[in-house]
Design a protein around this motif. Structure first.
Motif, mmCIF file in Angstrom:
data_model
loop_
_atom_site.group_PDB
_atom_site.id
_atom_site.type_symbol
_atom_site.label_atom_id
_atom_site.label_comp_id
_atom_site.label_asym_id
_atom_site.label_seq_id
_atom_site.Cartn_x
_atom_site.Cartn_y
_atom_site.Cartn_z
ATOM 1 N N ILE A 146 0.843 -1.217 0.000
ATOM 2 C CA ILE A 146 0.000 0.000 0.000
ATOM 3 C C ILE A 146 0.876 1.265 0.000
ATOM 4 N N LYS A 206 -0.454 4.788 -0.822
ATOM 5 C CA LYS A 206 -1.919 4.673 -0.992
ATOM 6 C C LYS A 206 -2.672 5.267 0.202
ATOM 7 N N ALA A 226 -5.472 4.629 3.029
ATOM 8 C CA ALA A 226 -6.051 3.459 3.700
ATOM 9 C C ALA A 226 -6.966 3.897 4.834
ATOM 10 N N ASP A 275 -8.479 2.155 8.500
ATOM 11 C CA ASP A 275 -8.431 1.020 9.444
ATOM 12 C C ASP A 275 -9.702 1.134 10.298
ATOM 13 N N LEU A 333 0.496 0.052 8.937
ATOM 14 C CA LEU A 333 -0.149 0.531 7.704
ATOM 15 C C LEU A 333 0.376 1.937 7.376
ATOM 16 N N ALA A 368 1.657 3.596 3.854
ATOM 17 C CA ALA A 368 0.558 4.298 3.174
ATOM 18 C C ALA A 368 0.836 5.801 3.101
ATOM 19 N N VAL A 417 -3.574 7.314 6.509
ATOM 20 C CA VAL A 417 -4.452 6.317 7.138
ATOM 21 C C VAL A 417 -5.485 7.039 8.009
ATOM 22 N N ASP A 445 -7.803 3.393 -1.257
ATOM 23 C CA ASP A 445 -7.209 2.264 -1.992
ATOM 24 C C ASP A 445 -7.238 0.996 -1.156
ATOM 25 N N PHE A 446 -7.383 1.160 0.162
ATOM 26 C CA PHE A 446 -7.310 -0.020 1.018
ATOM 27 C C PHE A 446 -8.232 0.131 2.217
ATOM 28 N N PHE A 464 -8.982 -1.710 5.627
ATOM 29 C CA PHE A 464 -8.460 -2.762 6.503
ATOM 30 C C PHE A 464 -9.435 -2.983 7.651
#
Ligand SMILES: C[S@@+](CC[C@H](N)C(=O)[O-])C[C@H]1O[C@@H](n2cnc3c(N)ncnc32)[C@H](O)[C@@H]1O
Length: 470
Positions: free
Chosen positions: A56, A59, A61, A63, A75, A79, A82, A123-124, A126
């Motif tokens: 990632i 990116k 993200a 959580d 992360l 990233a 986040v 993009d992510f 979690f």
């Protein structure tokens, strides 16, 4: 008997929040894992999860249900940004304290069920243990929202305690949760999550449909090794385009299936397959592998890759527990039907042989990608119905096998054209190819198996045993 009342959605939401409020005075890893032995598990569990994630780097993200930020820290190391969020204020305070050195983290206290993010903005996504604290309705809504929030090709990671708590049903001393207190947590079948993740569709503002490619489903290794629990299951999914002509399931349809239909179907398969001690391919597979493996099996313990699509019957597969015992081998058994996969996890939990692991993939090629990404190799390949599978690719099999590894295939066929089979295998670069008609052998085993187990397996014209080496 007192009449049972169904809690309203508000009451349920309140019960999940109250459940977690009870732990708000101890923002530590024990509460995050609801395990009195969390100290012994935490690092290995975290490593299992983090090592399974896509890159990632650079990116965005999020959580969700992050607690004290066990995963947020790592992360945020790669990233671009986040957002870490949880509905317990004290957990987010601790999360902020733990990650105060990181400038690319935003913190939010709030319920995941009310989380608002822009479409196509991350993009992510979690998550690690969140949907089990949601009602069925909220879970379906949440999965749909994850698909909407993700940018095209973005990934989501999800992990849940399936069928039982992470500490198992009997381990009251390990669980932090008082067994006598009410527990609103849903320990759903793994198959329900796979089915849901595969079924959801969203339409974007241009009218294009999107879906999840569920790349894999696997057990968390630390829980197998330390807790003999195969039912800590996680999934990696990717947002990909869906066919625009495909009909998009309604929310009500998804909910009906998730809360009822798929449960009922799973229970039927459980009643048929739970307790299955032997498989009718036992003898033929072990004797073939014994003769071939005397030539190779360089590593000790060796690794055997087993692929069993079980298309013509749920009983046509390979007894991985037997292979582990007989060859002192580690087994990676890939299933392609979520319901059978769940029964395999149940069997693994009963047998408790740590050498045997099960995974689920929607396509054979994705089971190969899973291991090629890890640059891992096996010492044998055993499969049923391999040649009849559409995307079954022998060249791909070679990529995950060491030189000279045996390949054993059991094929139900209309007729056995040995020349054609040999040509197909040698074109893929396999050597020492042998095709045997084992119809009589298998028919005899099958009739005594059927008499003993009272099951029916569709009659197959011919059975071929195909042996080769890489
Ligand atoms: C088992 S802990 C896992 C925490 C973290 N994901 C980890 O693996 O370390 C579950 C977390 O989810 C949070 N949680 C549960 N339901 C939630 C919801 N609806 N909204 C936000 N947080 C929630 C709890 O407060 C708790 O911190």
């Amino acid at each position: 008997m007192a009449p049972t009342t169904v809690p309203t959605s508000n009451e349920l939401r309140t019960s999940f929040k109250s459940f977690w409020d009870k732990y708000s005075d101890r923002p530590d890893i024990g509460a995050m894992m609801l395990n009195n032995n969390a100290e012994e598990l935490e690092e290995a569990d975290r490593h299992d999860i983090l090592s399974s994630l896509p890159c990632i780097k650079g990116k965005d993200a999020v959580d969700i249900g992050a607690g004290i930020g066990r995963f947020t820290t790592v992360l945020a190391q790669t990233a671009r940004h986040v957002l870490t969020t949880d509905f317990i204020d004290e957990f987010i305070k601790k999360n902020r304290e733990n990650n105060s050195h990181l400038v690319n983290v935003d913190y939010a206290v709030g319920d995941a069920c009310n989380l608002q993010l822009k479409d196509d903005s991350v993009d992510f996504v979690f998550t690690n243990w969140i949907m089990m604290y949601m009602s069925d309705t909220e879970t379906v809504q949440f999965i749909l929202k994850c698909l909407t929030w993700l940018r095209p090709n973005g990934h989501a990671h999800l992990r849940e305690s399936c069928s039982e708590p992470s500490t198992g049903r009997k381990a009251a001393s390990v669980s932090m949760h008082d067994a006598n207190a009410s527990n609103p947590t849903s320990y759903r079948f793994s198959s329900l999550y796979i089915n849901l993740l595969r079924s959801v569709r969203v339409k974007d503002e241009n009218g294009d449909n999107w879906k999840f490619n569920v790349r894999w489903s696997a057990s968390v290794p630390t829980y197998i090794k330390r807790m003999s629990n195969w039912r800590q299951v996680h999934w990696l999914v990717q947002k990909v385009p869906a066919d625009n002509n495909e009909s998009v399931p309604t929310f009500d349809d998804l909910l009906e299936k998730f809360s009822k239909t798929w449960n009922d179907v799973q229970k039927e398969w459980d009643s048929l397959l739970d307790g299955e001690e032997e498989v009718f391919t036992d003898e033929i597979v072990t004797s073939s592998l014994s003769s071939l493996s005397s030539l190779s099996f360089p590593s000790d313990p060796c690794g055997i890759f087993v692929y069993t699509p079980r298309r013509i019957s749920p009983h046509l597969h390979v007894n991985s527990h037997l292979l582990a015992e007989q060859f002192s081998a580690n087994i990676w058994n890939v299933e392609s039907e979520p319901y059978y996969y769940r029964t395999s996890l149940t069997k693994a939990n009963t047998r408790k042989d740590q050498r045997v692991r099960f995974a689920w993939h929607p396509k054979f090629s994705q089971s190969i990608d899973y291991w090629t990404e890890k640059a891992a190799k096996f010492d044998a390949f055993v499969s049923t119905e391999f040649l009849t599978e559409n995307d079954a690719d022998l060249c791909a099999v070679k990529r995950i096998l060491n030189d000279n590894s045996p390949v054993v295939l059991i094929e139900p066929l209309k007729k056995i054209d040995a020349d054609k089979i040999i040509e197909r295998l040698s074109t893929a670069g396999l050597k020492n190819i042998r095709v045997r008609d084992v119809t009589d052998e298998i028919s005899t085993t099958l009739s005594s198996f059927n008499a003993k187990h009272n099951i029916t397996i569709p009659s197959v014209k011919r059975w071929a045993l195909i042996e080769a080496t890489v």
